[in-house]
Scaffold this active site. Structure first.
Site, mmCIF file in Angstrom:
data_model
loop_
_atom_site.group_PDB
_atom_site.id
_atom_site.type_symbol
_atom_site.label_atom_id
_atom_site.label_comp_id
_atom_site.label_asym_id
_atom_site.label_seq_id
_atom_site.Cartn_x
_atom_site.Cartn_y
_atom_site.Cartn_z
ATOM 1 N N ARG A 144 0.825 -1.208 0.000
ATOM 2 C CA ARG A 144 0.000 0.000 0.000
ATOM 3 C C ARG A 144 0.865 1.267 0.000
ATOM 4 O O ARG A 144 0.543 2.262 -0.640
ATOM 5 C CB ARG A 144 -0.936 0.005 1.214
ATOM 6 C CG ARG A 144 -1.867 1.193 1.161
ATOM 7 C CD ARG A 144 -3.027 1.116 2.128
ATOM 8 N NE ARG A 144 -4.110 1.948 1.628
ATOM 9 C CZ ARG A 144 -4.747 2.854 2.375
ATOM 10 N NH1 ARG A 144 -4.448 3.002 3.640
ATOM 11 N NH2 ARG A 144 -5.691 3.587 1.842
ATOM 12 N N HIS B 46 0.575 4.363 -2.653
ATOM 13 C CA HIS B 46 0.386 5.765 -2.248
ATOM 14 C C HIS B 46 1.517 6.634 -2.775
ATOM 15 O O HIS B 46 1.300 7.751 -3.232
ATOM 16 C CB HIS B 46 0.312 5.879 -0.723
ATOM 17 C CG HIS B 46 -1.041 5.562 -0.169
ATOM 18 N ND1 HIS B 46 -1.539 6.128 0.979
ATOM 19 C CD2 HIS B 46 -2.012 4.730 -0.616
ATOM 20 C CE1 HIS B 46 -2.760 5.661 1.214
ATOM 21 N NE2 HIS B 46 -3.066 4.802 0.274
ATOM 22 N N ASN C 214 -3.939 8.080 6.216
ATOM 23 C CA ASN C 214 -2.673 7.429 6.557
ATOM 24 C C ASN C 214 -2.818 6.331 7.598
ATOM 25 O O ASN C 214 -1.825 5.748 8.020
ATOM 26 C CB ASN C 214 -1.683 8.472 7.081
ATOM 27 C CG ASN C 214 -2.203 9.100 8.355
ATOM 28 O OD1 ASN C 214 -3.274 8.738 8.838
ATOM 29 N ND2 ASN C 214 -1.457 10.025 8.931
ATOM 30 N N HIS D 53 -6.042 -5.667 -2.898
ATOM 31 C CA HIS D 53 -6.900 -5.764 -1.713
ATOM 32 C C HIS D 53 -7.157 -7.205 -1.281
ATOM 33 O O HIS D 53 -8.052 -7.466 -0.490
ATOM 34 C CB HIS D 53 -8.207 -5.004 -1.952
ATOM 35 C CG HIS D 53 -8.033 -3.515 -1.870
ATOM 36 N ND1 HIS D 53 -8.991 -2.607 -2.251
ATOM 37 C CD2 HIS D 53 -6.975 -2.776 -1.420
ATOM 38 C CE1 HIS D 53 -8.539 -1.378 -2.051
ATOM 39 N NE2 HIS D 53 -7.310 -1.446 -1.564
#
Ligand code: HEM
Ligand SMILES: *[C@@H]1O[C@H](CO)[C@@H](O)[C@H](O)[C@H]1NC(C)=O
Ligand SMILES: *[C@@H]1O[C@H](CO)[C@@H](O)[C@H](O)[C@H]1NC(C)=O
Length: 344
Positions: A87, A91, A119, A216
């Protein structure tokens, strides 16, 4: 008539004709020059960040295995680390390109990305620090933090039973990280049009969206990321009708209206440390956490791909690996940071 006058007007006319002929050619040359120089500028700027598999062949030949060893050590101790690294890389790449802007600490009155709102699940920054330390011991000042994060994300997926791929290297680290820019990240409430817009702005197709969202299959989500779907959804529906009612009921018990623990939440699928295609099967059952996940059923093209990935793990993992290379090749930075948390 004065002959000299005729001569002058003939001459004027000649000049006029000549200049009329010349004018477009001069402007064409000008346009062509502009065009060529913009190509040259484009080539130079993209060459500055051109990625290649053998980028560190001479300067740090063992970089891949040094990072893999450091990251594996951490992943063996804490099974939550792989999801965190995957992840973190996503980002990073979505804000200012894959330039390790996500790793910078806030400084003075500049609030960094990692201290911005979405976050909550960003963690395990120490793993990149440790990998960087090991790399610096072998080849000081050579390997960017952005490359280390790209390698670590690849290792995280492979370690979890997913595919592996060769990571093109040569990213540079950026000098800017702003909490306010985390609004550029896609939201879990996005519909299919918003997903398309967000990813296409970064050169990623709808096929990439479906494949990448398969990330995911790993990790955990806090209640805050999906609570709008399970209570007071809208004026006519208490629960999002695109979610299976029994799944919604189980999420409501995990995320009680009152006395909800700060860290309450649930895993993304039944096997949060295994990289598999369960996520796509759950989409077909309407048992995924975010509207942005469920949205993949709302267009024929993405729905077909979800069905394909749900029926074949191999098809999914192959697509995931090639879309990850696309995602991680969005470049942006300028320098090779010495410490991943601060600019040089
Ligand atoms: C539309 C795009 C995306 C949206 C809206 C989105 C949203 C989210 C949200 C809301 C969470 C849970 C955060 C929390 O509450 O703790 C999450 C977790 C996660 N996301 Fe995404 N995501 C997107 C794309 C991606 C992509 C492309 C990847 C990787 C390829 C990815 C990998 C992950 C992972 C691994 C986790 C679990 C993190 C952990 O357990 O530490 N996501 N995502
Ligand atoms: C996330 O951001 C908030 C401010 O929006 C901050 O208070 C919190 O410490 C941050 N959390 C992490 C893990 O960085
Ligand atoms: C509530 O959401 C459902 C499903 O998205 C939709 O059909 C319905 O029109 C919405 N109701 C209101 C009042 O917006």
């Amino acid at each position: 008539m004065n002959p000299s006058k005729i001569e002058t007007s003939e001459l004027l006319c000649k000049i006029k004709v000549e200049s009329q002929v010349r004018l477009p050619s001069i402007s064409m040359v000008f346009v062509a020059a502009l065009f060529l120089s913009s190509i040259v500028i484009f080539l130079i700027s993209s060459a500055g960040n051109a990625l290649s598999l053998n980028y560190y062949e001479k300067t740090c030949p063992d970089v891949d295995s040094i990072v893999t060893n450091a990251v594996n050590k951490a992943m063996m101790k804490d099974r939550k680390v792989p999801a965190a690294l995957l992840r973190m890389h996503f980002h990073d790449c979505f804000i200012r390109g894959c330039d390790a802007s996500v790793l910078l600490n806030s400084k003075g009155n500049n609030k960094a990305e990692k201290d911005g709102p979405p976050n909550a699940s960003l963690h395990a920054f120490y793993v990149i620090d440790n990998a960087k330390k090991e790399v610096e011991d072998s080849c000081p000042g050579v390997v960017s933090c952005a490359d280390i994060l790209a390698l670590a994300a690849r290792d995280a997926v492979a370690f979890s039973g997913g595919p592996t791929w060769d990571v093109p290297k040569g990213r540079k680290d950026g000098r800017t990280s702003k909490a306010s820019e985390t609004t550029q990240l896609p939201s879990p409430t996005f519909n299919i049009y918003q997903l398309q817009q967000s990813f296409s702005q970064r050169g990623l197709s709808m096929d990439d969206v479906v494949a990448l969202l398969g990330g995911h299959t790993l990790g955990f989500s806090h209640c805050s990321s999906f609570q709008s779907r399970i209570r007071n959804f809208n004026a006519t529906h208490d629960i999002d009708p695109s979610m299976h009612p029994s799944f919604a009921a189980s999420l409501r018990s995990v995320c009680p209206k009152t006395n909800m623990a700060k860290n309450a939440g649930t895993t993304m699928d039944h096997s949060p440390t295994t990289f598999d295609n369960t996520y796509f099967k759950l989409i077909l059952q309407k048992k995924v956490l975010f509207s942005s996940d469920q949205a993949l059923l709302s267009a024929p093209k993405t729905r077909d791909l979800v069905t394909k990935f749900a029926s074949s793990k191999a098809t999914f993992t192959k697509a995931f690996a090639s879309s990850m290379i696309k995602l991680s090749s969005i470049t942006g930075g300028q320098e090779v940071r010495k410490d991943c948390r601060v600019v040089n």
